[in-house]
Design a protein around this motif. Structure first.
Motif, PDB file in Angstrom:
ATOM      1  N   UNK A 103       0.800  -1.231   0.000  1.00  0.00           N
ATOM      2  CA  UNK A 103       0.000   0.000   0.000  1.00  0.00           C
ATOM      3  C   UNK A 103       0.830   1.277   0.000  1.00  0.00           C
ATOM      4  N   UNK A 104       2.014   1.240   0.582  1.00  0.00           N
ATOM      5  CA  UNK A 104       2.857   2.425   0.671  1.00  0.00           C
ATOM      6  C   UNK A 104       2.362   3.467   1.658  1.00  0.00           C
ATOM      7  N   UNK A 105       1.434   3.090   2.584  1.00  0.00           N
ATOM      8  CA  UNK A 105       0.870   4.055   3.533  1.00  0.00           C
ATOM      9  C   UNK A 105       1.541   3.911   4.887  1.00  0.00           C
ATOM     10  N   UNK A 106       1.299   4.906   5.759  1.00  0.00           N
ATOM     11  CA  UNK A 106       1.798   4.834   7.129  1.00  0.00           C
ATOM     12  C   UNK A 106       0.999   3.798   7.918  1.00  0.00           C
ATOM     13  N   UNK A 107       1.700   3.097   8.821  1.00  0.00           N
ATOM     14  CA  UNK A 107       1.067   2.012   9.568  1.00  0.00           C
ATOM     15  C   UNK A 107       1.277   2.201  11.054  1.00  0.00           C
ATOM     16  N   UNK A 108       0.300   1.694  11.804  1.00  0.00           N
ATOM     17  CA  UNK A 108       0.368   1.676  13.266  1.00  0.00           C
ATOM     18  C   UNK A 108       0.166   0.232  13.702  1.00  0.00           C
ATOM     19  N   UNK A 109       1.149  -0.308  14.450  1.00  0.00           N
ATOM     20  CA  UNK A 109       1.115  -1.696  14.890  1.00  0.00           C
ATOM     21  C   UNK A 109       0.906  -1.722  16.399  1.00  0.00           C
ATOM     22  N   UNK A 110      -0.057  -2.504  16.846  1.00  0.00           N
ATOM     23  CA  UNK A 110      -0.353  -2.596  18.281  1.00  0.00           C
ATOM     24  C   UNK A 110       0.190  -3.902  18.837  1.00  0.00           C
ATOM     25  N   UNK A 111       1.037  -3.781  19.866  1.00  0.00           N
ATOM     26  CA  UNK A 111       1.610  -4.919  20.576  1.00  0.00           C
ATOM     27  C   UNK A 111       1.471  -4.676  22.074  1.00  0.00           C
ATOM     28  N   UNK A 112       1.561  -5.724  22.902  1.00  0.00           N
ATOM     29  CA  UNK A 112       1.251  -5.530  24.322  1.00  0.00           C
ATOM     30  C   UNK A 112       2.349  -4.897  25.155  1.00  0.00           C
ATOM     31  N   UNK A 113       3.633  -5.037  24.783  1.00  0.00           N
ATOM     32  CA  UNK A 113       4.679  -4.564  25.689  1.00  0.00           C
ATOM     33  C   UNK A 113       5.978  -4.222  24.992  1.00  0.00           C
ATOM     34  N   UNK A 114       6.940  -3.789  25.812  1.00  0.00           N
ATOM     35  CA  UNK A 114       8.212  -3.287  25.282  1.00  0.00           C
ATOM     36  C   UNK A 114       9.002  -4.400  24.599  1.00  0.00           C
ATOM     37  N   UNK A 115       9.085  -5.578  25.211  1.00  0.00           N
ATOM     38  CA  UNK A 115       9.858  -6.653  24.600  1.00  0.00           C
ATOM     39  C   UNK A 115       9.330  -6.980  23.218  1.00  0.00           C
ATOM     40  N   UNK A 116       8.024  -7.068  23.092  1.00  0.00           N
ATOM     41  CA  UNK A 116       7.427  -7.400  21.811  1.00  0.00           C
ATOM     42  C   UNK A 116       7.675  -6.296  20.783  1.00  0.00           C
ATOM     43  N   UNK A 117       7.591  -5.037  21.244  1.00  0.00           N
ATOM     44  CA  UNK A 117       7.836  -3.919  20.326  1.00  0.00           C
ATOM     45  C   UNK A 117       9.267  -3.957  19.817  1.00  0.00           C
ATOM     46  N   UNK A 120      13.654   1.368   3.193  1.00  0.00           N
ATOM     47  CA  UNK A 120      12.421   1.667   2.460  1.00  0.00           C
ATOM     48  C   UNK A 120      11.338   2.246   3.344  1.00  0.00           C
ATOM     49  N   UNK A 121      11.447   2.077   4.657  1.00  0.00           N
ATOM     50  CA  UNK A 121      10.465   2.622   5.581  1.00  0.00           C
ATOM     51  C   UNK A 121      11.189   3.170   6.798  1.00  0.00           C
ATOM     52  N   UNK A 122      10.488   3.982   7.568  1.00  0.00           N
ATOM     53  CA  UNK A 122      10.981   4.461   8.869  1.00  0.00           C
ATOM     54  C   UNK A 122      10.198   3.732   9.947  1.00  0.00           C
ATOM     55  N   UNK A 123      10.898   3.012  10.814  1.00  0.00           N
ATOM     56  CA  UNK A 123      10.254   2.218  11.865  1.00  0.00           C
ATOM     57  C   UNK A 123      10.552   2.866  13.205  1.00  0.00           C
ATOM     58  N   UNK A 124       9.494   3.190  13.961  1.00  0.00           N
ATOM     59  CA  UNK A 124       9.652   3.879  15.234  1.00  0.00           C
ATOM     60  C   UNK A 124       8.890   3.153  16.336  1.00  0.00           C
ATOM     61  N   UNK A 125       9.510   2.965  17.488  1.00  0.00           N
ATOM     62  CA  UNK A 125       8.778   2.407  18.631  1.00  0.00           C
ATOM     63  C   UNK A 125       8.028   3.505  19.367  1.00  0.00           C
ATOM     64  N   UNK A 126       6.991   3.109  20.106  1.00  0.00           N
ATOM     65  CA  UNK A 126       6.242   4.057  20.935  1.00  0.00           C
ATOM     66  C   UNK A 126       5.740   3.320  22.172  1.00  0.00           C
ATOM     67  N   UNK A 127       6.311   3.675  23.318  1.00  0.00           N
ATOM     68  CA  UNK A 127       5.852   3.095  24.584  1.00  0.00           C
ATOM     69  C   UNK A 127       6.265   4.013  25.724  1.00  0.00           C
ATOM     70  N   UNK A 128       5.743   3.762  26.886  1.00  0.00           N
ATOM     71  CA  UNK A 128       5.960   4.648  28.020  1.00  0.00           C
ATOM     72  C   UNK A 128       7.372   4.680  28.539  1.00  0.00           C
TER      73      UNK A 128
END
Length: 871
Positions: free
Chosen positions: A233-247, A261-269
């Motif tokens: 698709x070439x679109x921005x994506x949001x992936x939901x995972x339960x915790x830091x280790x999984x992310x 080819x993409x920019x991958x960023x983590x997001x957690x507390x």
């Protein structure tokens, strides 16, 4: 004049149309509940709209720090001002507000601290509680406290905003009604306006979860699905995972698959503010050839589910998992457990893909599995450790939360456990009311156990070291090897990835412990009155670092002080755990444990628990930290007719020493009572006379009831002093209890004046027609069997009326015996036996026993014990 340009701020937001209804509700009722799905603009538009309608600052809660910062920056950008001017934020350890700030975004914990400090909330013109549907403990508590504040300050508008269908419950509570009452705050409902959303299912080839948590195979599947969908698709994506280790694992996998080819960023507390803001803001993105913007993949916890907007997303990949707190009461552990997400959470996550245009949401499970997910998430108050909550409500004057308008009450067992922890820390009294010590603990923005470790530890190891250890404990970081001393050295050296955030927290805690109240004002709490030692921050008295860490951890968790017993450690709380193979903690006699987790298999030992993080501690430090658990207990054991006493010194459930002593009468009585409860009268070694009397008393109680005594094991133990008091005194002075003593002792239980008829009601012997008398065999106490009389058949000739006891209520079963004493018949109806059964018995027995009488007419024959010759 309005301070905010609401037309500009609300341009394109669906919530704009609901503003008149909201302002009308506040003008008439002073309260409102807003029900609006994510993406309608409620977080952006409601706070400035309320600010224009009231006098004073509007405080807006967001369930997470990153969400509070993001909301403040977005509102500031929409007004063309800097963060901290008209719109600012206050979170733990970070504040951007000024004198002219009209809207301040805070976390629920900050609001609770301010309410406890001053319920009037001076300078606050209104409060907006956002995302109340997330149901964390502090959000529920802030809501309940504001419901009470509204009774004192009816000029304080309160708005509760939710993205789910629970608005009715919050409206009733906020309006002063009950869960079933009619009084309710007005509800402003804003329907979702999403673009078309396609839902797909991508089940994994293997299980999502196993005994250790999320499987690596499933995480590889999530990464593969995400990479495939983004490439197509070439679109921005949001992936939901339960915790830091999984992310972290999925981020590594995506970076390896997609390269540049993409920019991958983590997001957690656990990320620092800059990293969180980069993922949320969308700025700083890399570009491809010809300055083409590369797709972004943000891999997030449920931070981005509803309280936080990640811009530009058109694709959502959902693992359909959540991490929720759970209490293991058997092992006295609280931890985060990975579970299947609720359906309403999955719906909110999916909606993130259809904000800007048609979107796609991929759920990594089967459609049938999705249909079996729970409807709603479990409220955190039902599954969390409630120690902080218990202290907060005690400070508010509502011990255990009683009388507060909580959406769900706290579980009685967990709130009692939390109150017991606070009582051990000196934070509450026997009635659950807060003490001066408790108020000191509450002024520290931390778990009460960590607050205690900071305040008391500063005087023992120095303010800086105490702050360092507490910051490490409170960070939520997982110890790589479980050795907290090694972890602290890594943090001090800067080698640990979270060292910078840890250093900021250390400075904040150190200022608090030194009594710098102004330094902690941003958190809504004051200092602790200067309990720190004010020194250089080096361990007090030159205490080694290893000892200092153990001391502070023991102060934080006195119930988790542990002593080695073979291959296992026994905690002061009474539970047990083992250290993992190869752990640096192995071999120490004493440990102060910060984290313990459930585990299975041989490595977890019989306790089923493993020590995840701790430090060695010596016995004096352990006893000082857990002084409230120290106890000198006198115990005694009854065995083989005598009582042996010991004086045992314990630290909770840990035995420190045991010394033989002569038992006191009270201890001897407890020992005998325990033996009787476990084994009944037989545990005391009664002789035959005592056993017969005991069984007779048992039948009298069974058939006649009171006042005849209960002589079951529990009944005898309950009235031990009444019937065995003199013998227990003798046991305490070294005498032995003989079986022959028990019969006279049991007779002390006979009620007067009814005791005069005891031998008549329940006779020890019964006379038979031959004029002989025989003992009645009474049933075991507690059974429903009949009394039995065994007698030779020839002694019963002419006896037609079966005997009865207990005033004729209970028939005695007669065992008619042969001349050799073997049973010939069992009957409760002698007349029937002579008439129907005796002819057959006579025919069989007369040839075998010819010397004994076997008359054709037993009713007219003379009963006898003798043979024919002797007759």
């Amino acid at each position: 004049m309005s301070a905010f340009d609401l037309d500009r701020i609300g341009r394109g937001l669906p919530f704009t149309r609901a503003l008149p209804a909201l302002l009308d509700a506040l003008a008439t009722a002073g309260t409102a509940v807003v029900q609006a799905p994510p993406g309608t603009g409620k977080t952006t538009l409601v706070p400035p709209a309320v600010a224009d309608a009231v006098s004073g600052r509007v405080v807006v809660t967001q369930p997470r720090r990153v969400a509070a910062r993001s909301a403040a920056r977005r509102l500031a950008a929409l007004t063309g001002t800097g963060t901290g001017d008209v719109a600012g934020y206050t979170v733990r350890g970070d504040s951007r507000v000024g004198r002219d700030t009209l809207v301040e975004f805070v976390t629920p914990g900050v609001l609770v601290r301010r309410l406890l400090a001053d319920p009037d909330l001076p300078g606050v013109g209104a409060v907006v509680l956002d995302e109340v549907h997330e149901r964390d403990v502090e959000s529920d508590l802030a809501f309940a406290l504001l419901c009470e504040v509204r009774q004192l300050r009816d000029d304080l508008p309160v708005v509760a905003m939710s993205a789910t269908v629970e608005a009715g419950r919050f409206a009733r509570l906020l309006g002063g009604g009950t869960a079933a009452g009619d009084t309710a705050a007005p509800v402003v409902d804003v329907p979702a306006e999403l673009h078309p959303l396609e839902i797909r299912y991508a089940p994994p080839p293997a299980a999502r979860l196993d005994a250790r948590g999320v499987t690596d195979a499933f995480l590889d599947h999530v990464a593969a699905v995400t990479a495939r969908e983004v490439a197509a698709s070439g679109v921005d994506a949001l992936v939901f995972l339960p915790g830091v280790r999984e992310i972290e694992r999925v981020v590594r996998a995506l970076s390896g698959r997609s390269g540049d080819a993409v920019e991958v960023l983590p997001l957690h507390g656990g990320l620092d503010a800059a990293a969180q803001d980069r993922a949320v803001s969308g700025s700083g993105r890399r570009t491809g050839p010809g300055d083409a913007v590369l797709p972004r993949i943000v891999v997030s916890t449920d931070l981005a589910e509803s309280s936080l907007t990640v811009p530009g997303v058109r694709l959502v990949v959902d693992a359909c998992l959540s991490r929720e707190p759970r209490r293991d009461t058997a092992r006295d552990m609280t931890g985060l457990v990975t579970v299947s997400a609720s359906r309403d959470s999955c719906v909110q996550r999916s909606g993130r893909a259809a904000r800007l245009g048609p979107g796609v949401a991929v759920r990594c499970l089967t459609e049938q599995e999705y249909s079996h997910l729970p409807d709603h998430r479990t409220p955190a108050i039902a599954t969390s450790d409630l120690t902080t909550f218990a202290l907060d409500v005690a400070c508010w004057g509502a011990p255990r939360g009683e009388g507060l308008a909580l959406p769900d009450p706290p579980p009685s067992g967990e709130i009692a456990r939390a109150e017991a922890v606070l009582h051990g820390l000196g934070g509450v009294d026997d009635d659950g009311r807060v003490t001066d010590r408790g108020r000191d603990l509450a002024r520290v923005p931390a778990d009460p156990r960590h607050a205690r470790a900071l305040l008391d530890g500063a005087g023992l190891v120095g303010a800086t070291t105490a702050a360092e250890v507490v910051a490490m404990l409170a960070s939520g970081r997982r110890s790589p090897g479980g050795d907290l001393v090694a972890d602290l050295r890594a943090l001090r050296s800067g080698r640990a990835p979270d060292a910078s955030s840890w250093e900021r927290e250390v400075r904040r805690l150190e200022r608090i412990v030194r009594g710098d109240r102004g330094a902690s004002r941003a958190d809504g709490r004051g200092g602790n009155g200067g309990r720190g030692n004010g020194g250089s921050g080096q361990p007090g008295g030159g205490i080694p670092l290893a000892d200092a860490v153990g001391t502070v951890v023991a102060l934080a968790h006195p119930d988790r002080i542990a002593r080695r017993r073979g291959d296992q450690y026994t905690f002061a709380s009474g539970t047990g755990a083992v250290v993992p193979p190869g752990s640096a903690l192995a071999g120490h006699e004493w440990l102060a444990v910060a984290e313990v987790g459930r585990a299975s298999g041989r490595a977890a030992g019989e306790a089923g628990a493993v020590i995840r993080a701790g430090a060695a501690v010596d016995r004096p430090a352990a006893e000082r930290a857990a002084s409230h658990l120290l106890d000198d207990d006198e115990t005694a054991v009854f065995d083989s007719g005598s009582v042996a006493g010991r004086r045992i010194r314990r630290l909770g459930a840990i035995e420190l020493s045991s010394t033989p002593v002569r038992p006191s009468p009270a201890a001897a009585g407890r020992a005998v009572a325990a033996a009787v409860r476990a084994g009944g009268l037989a545990a005391l070694g009664p002789d035959d006379d005592a056993v017969r009397l005991w069984r007779r008393l048992g039948l009298a109680h069974r058939e006649l009831g009171l006042p005849w005594p209960d002589v079951s094991a529990d009944g005898l133990a309950e009235r031990l002093d009444d019937w065995l008091g003199p013998e227990i005194d003798a046991l305490a002075h070294g005498s032995r209890l003989a079986g022959r003593d028990l019969g006279p002792a049991l007779r002390r239980l006979l009620p007067w004046p009814e005791a005069g008829r005891f031998d008549e009601l329940v006779p020890d012997r019964l006379q038979v027609p031959s004029s002989s008398s025989y003992r009645v065999d009474y049933p075991e106490v507690g059974s429903d069997g009949p009394p039995v009389l065994a007698v030779k058949l020839q002694e019963c000739f002419g006896w037609t009326t079966s005997p009865r006891v207990c005033d004729g209520r209970v028939p005695v079963t007669v065992h008619l015996l042969s001349p050799a004493g073997r049973p010939l018949a069992v009957t409760r109806d002698l007349a029937f036996f002579w008439r129907e059964a005796y002819p057959g018995v006579r025919a069989e027995m007369r040839g075998r026993y010819p010397r004994h009488p076997w008359p054709e007419d037993p009713m007219s024959a003379e009963p006898t014990r003798r043979t024919n010759r002797r007759r």
